[in-house]
Design a protein around this motif. Structure first.
Motif, short mmCIF file in Angstrom:
data_model
loop_
_atom_site.label_atom_id
_atom_site.label_comp_id
_atom_site.label_asym_id
_atom_site.label_seq_id
_atom_site.Cartn_x
_atom_site.Cartn_y
_atom_site.Cartn_z
N GLY A 222 0.75 -1.13 0.17
CA GLY A 222 -0.16 0.21 -0.08
C GLY A 222 0.81 1.15 0.03
N ASP A 235 -2.35 0.37 7.80
CA ASP A 235 -3.53 0.71 7.65
C ASP A 235 -4.61 -0.35 7.10
N LEU A 236 -5.64 -0.89 7.88
CA LEU A 236 -6.44 -1.65 7.34
C LEU A 236 -7.34 -1.20 5.92
N ASP A 237 -7.52 -0.19 5.96
CA ASP A 237 -8.32 0.36 4.73
C ASP A 237 -7.28 0.03 3.45
N LEU A 239 -4.76 -1.86 3.26
CA LEU A 239 -4.52 -3.22 3.35
C LEU A 239 -5.74 -3.96 2.34
N GLN A 240 -6.87 -3.65 2.60
CA GLN A 240 -8.16 -3.92 1.77
C GLN A 240 -7.89 -3.50 0.47
N SER A 241 -7.49 -2.49 0.25
CA SER A 241 -7.25 -1.86 -1.25
C SER A 241 -6.09 -2.79 -1.86
N LEU A 243 -5.27 -5.95 -1.22
CA LEU A 243 -6.16 -7.25 -1.53
C LEU A 243 -6.88 -7.27 -2.85
N ASP A 244 -7.38 -5.88 -3.38
CA ASP A 244 -8.26 -6.00 -4.42
C ASP A 244 -7.54 -5.55 -5.79
N GLY A 248 -1.80 -7.77 -4.94
CA GLY A 248 -2.09 -8.39 -3.74
C GLY A 248 -2.66 -9.61 -3.92
#
Length: 647
Positions: A222, A235-237, A239-241, A243-244, A248
């Motif tokens: 990220g 930052d979890l948000d 990290l989610q980005s 994974l998309d 990732g």
């Protein structure tokens, strides 16, 4: 290790040398034919155009700013930002895709009623091969003005986060090589090595290194492609980005495959190492080899999915070729490391194991040669890109290291032949080992009688002393064996060269391919083959900016007027044919038939009406469109164009 013909006979000197010579000749011929017949393509994303253009002065504020790229990119809400002279956002927010007709374009809407002044466009995205790219330029509305916005001096993916991410990438490659190559060495070359602690530690450490590096890359992905701040790694948000995205998903897939590989390692060094029945062990060997190959190919595929192989020309072919290339590298280099550990840390590595690795290494070299040639053509494409771009120059270094490695491997092959001859001369009832026959400790009748009368502790102490003495004698005999010592030294040198080669290869994976660098005009064409000159170019271009003192003529000389480096002299004359002093002059070269450019040139003012620029690079011959922009006042400017043959 032995990257030559795997024949072991009474005359081992001629056949390996012939094989190496034939292989080198084949590589040279194919390399030349592939590069000579290559056609243009692209890989690393690069900005190829914008509207408004860099440095343009427009009369009224545009409704949007559009950027054109050489390939598909991944964008976020802040990928394109337009800042006014005070540094405030002048755009509406998230960019929208404007791609049509093969051109990759993204744009952002601008606020209405923007005042005059200089605006800064800053962009950052992720190219299709997972590498972050960024840049910035300015344009002016009405007239140029002072701006408080400083153009970024660093590229995306730099700084501390970029350094840590790069270290993790190196560690991931190294870990995979030890994991896959060490396991292949045990299963294919030395099955008894499954019970050797040094072999177990080597493979397990490879697994730990690859797992830790993959986790680090997932957390750093990220900030590496975005903010550049280390704190954003958690930052979890963010990290989610990550994974998309495709990279990732590839990293997560690698972690899942590493979980399966942990079970593989447990069986290899557990049940397999303890299995005594030959039939059962043979069946288990086949099962482990098949399962391990699938896992290794899957892990290698996570690199192919997210990097250079997944974009550019022929991705459907390039990705499996990239997987084969990485597996061959792991088999050769990882097996070489395992052999080195076995030679130094285990007493019973057999000559048969060394011969089997010789054959496996030779096969790996053949796969590397074939897949490497295809990758070279795909990422470089021409002799000029091979010698005139950083990617091409690194590739030449890699080829030289491989050639040196094959030469050292031939020396190792000679030592292997000597070990084989020694093993063949060993009595049939002796253990087949690269060790000389070790003296066997015996117990004389008198000593046995004494031990029977001694206390059990004394007997155990004597046995330990004799075992230590025997082990010391065996070690001295092994160290004194010239064939074994020679093989150790040559394998050590091979391993050192392999480490350097791995570093160069990892740098290559993060370097812009030569095709794209050359096509964007950033290649070092001064190092390319001799330039093609068609003679000095002389142009005379009348202009009229529409304002006061806005008429005149531009005289342009381009010398030597060919590919490579050129010098440009430009004179601006007024209606009276005298020097006309203007505030700004700019040039741009475009080769529309090859979709190259515009390549901007900003000349320096020498004297009144005389401007010059040196080192102007013309990457290839063709019918170039020369655009000259003349500004005669803060608001009056015009661009005049003319096509001319260069090269």
């Amino acid at each position: 290790m032995t990257a030559t013909a795997p024949h072991f006979g009474p005359s081992p000197a001629r056949r390996p040398l012939t094989s190496v010579a034939l292989l080198a000749t084949l590589i040279s011929l194919l390399f030349g034919l592939v590069l000579a017949g290559a056609s243009p393509a692209s890989a690393h994303a690069a900005l190829t155009g914008s509207d408004p253009q860099d440095g343009a002065v427009v009369a009224t504020a545009p409704k949007e700013v559009a950027l054109t790229f050489s390939e598909q990119i991944a964008v976020s809400d802040d990928s394109i930002r337009v800042l006014d002279p005070s540094g405030k956002r002048a755009d509406e927010g998230a960019p929208r895709e404007l791609t049509s007709g093969g051109a990759v374009r993204y744009g952002v809407q601008l606020h209405s009623g923007l005042p005059d002044g200089t605006y800064t466009v800053a962009w950052q995205a992720v190219s299709a091969d997972s590498h972050p790219v960024s840049g910035a330029f300015t344009f002016s509305v009405g007239a140029p003005s002072e701006t408080s916005v400083a153009l970024p001096s660093s590229e995306a993916g730099g700084g501390l986060v970029g350094a840590l991410y790069g270290i993790a990438r190196y560690a991931a490659y190294a870990g995979f090589i030890l994991l896959a190559g060490g396991s292949a060495f045990v299963l294919a070359c030395w099955q008894r090595g499954a019970g050797a602690r040094p072999m177990q530690r080597l493979v397990v450490r490879g697994w730990i290194t690859l797992t830790a590096a993959t986790l680090a890359m997932l957390l750093l992905r990220g900030p590496y492609t975005g903010s550049g701040k280390l704190a954003d790694a958690f930052d979890l948000d963010g990290l989610q980005s990550v994974l998309d995205t495709k990279p990732g998903a590839a990293l997560v897939s690698r972690l899942l495959l590493l979980g399966a590989s942990a079970l593989f390692i447990a069986v290899l060094f557990g049940a397999y190492a303890k299995r005594e029945d030959e039939k059962e062990k043979q069946d288990l060997t086949f099962g482990l080899a098949a399962g391990g190959a699938v896992i290794a190919a899957g892990i290698a595929g996570t690199w192919a999915l997210a990097e250079h192989a997944s974009t550019g020309i022929q991705p459907g072919i390039a990705m499996p070729v990239d997987v084969l290339h990485l597996l061959a590298v792991a088999t050769w280099f990882g097996g070489l490391t395992a052999l080195l550990v076995a030679l130094y840390r285990t007493p019973d590595i057999t000559s048969a194991a060394v011969r089997r690795f010789s054959r496996m290494a030779f096969g790996s070299v053949l796969v590397l040669a074939a897949t490497g040639l295809y990758q070279s053509w795909r990422q470089v494409g021409s002799w000029s890109a091979l010698t005139g771009t950083r990617y091409g120059q690194l590739l030449l270094v890699k080829v030289a290291l491989v050639a040196l490695l094959v030469g050292i491997a031939w020396i190792s092959r000679r030592w292997t032949g000597r070990l084989t001859e020694r093993a063949a001369s060993t009595p049939a009832d002796a253990v087949e080992s690269v060790e000389p026959a070790a003296p066997v400790a015996t117990v004389e009748p008198a000593a046995a009688s004494d031990e029977e009368e001694a206390a059990p502790e004394r007997a155990a102490q004597l046995l330990r002393q004799r075992a230590a003495l025997t082990a010391t004698k065996e070690k001295r005999a092994r160290d004194a064996d010239p064939a074994r010592s020679g093989l150790r030294r040559s394998v050590m040198v091979e391993t050192g060269i392999a480490v350097v080669l791995l570093i160069v290869t990892t740098i290559l994976t993060s370097t812009e391919p030569g095709r794209t660098e050359e096509e964007s005009g950033r290649g070092n064409t001064a190092a390319a083959p001799a330039p093609v000159n068609s003679g000095q170019v002389n142009l005379s271009l009348p202009f009229d900016t529409g304002g006061q003192n806005g008429k005149g003529t531009v005289r342009l000389d381009i010398a030597p007027g060919g590919t490579g480096s050129n010098s440009v002299h430009l004179w601006v004359d007024g209606p009276d044919e005298g020097p006309l002093d203007v505030p700004e002059v700019k040039l741009a070269f475009t080769l529309e038939s090859k979709d190259i450019g515009p390549l901007p040139v900003v000349p320096d003012r020498l004297t009144e009406g005389h401007w010059t620029a040196s080192g102007v690079q013309i990457p290839m011959a063709g019918d170039w469109k020369v655009a000259v922009t003349v500004r005669t006042s803060d608001i009056d400017q015009t661009t005049i164009t003319k096509n001319v043959k260069i090269g």
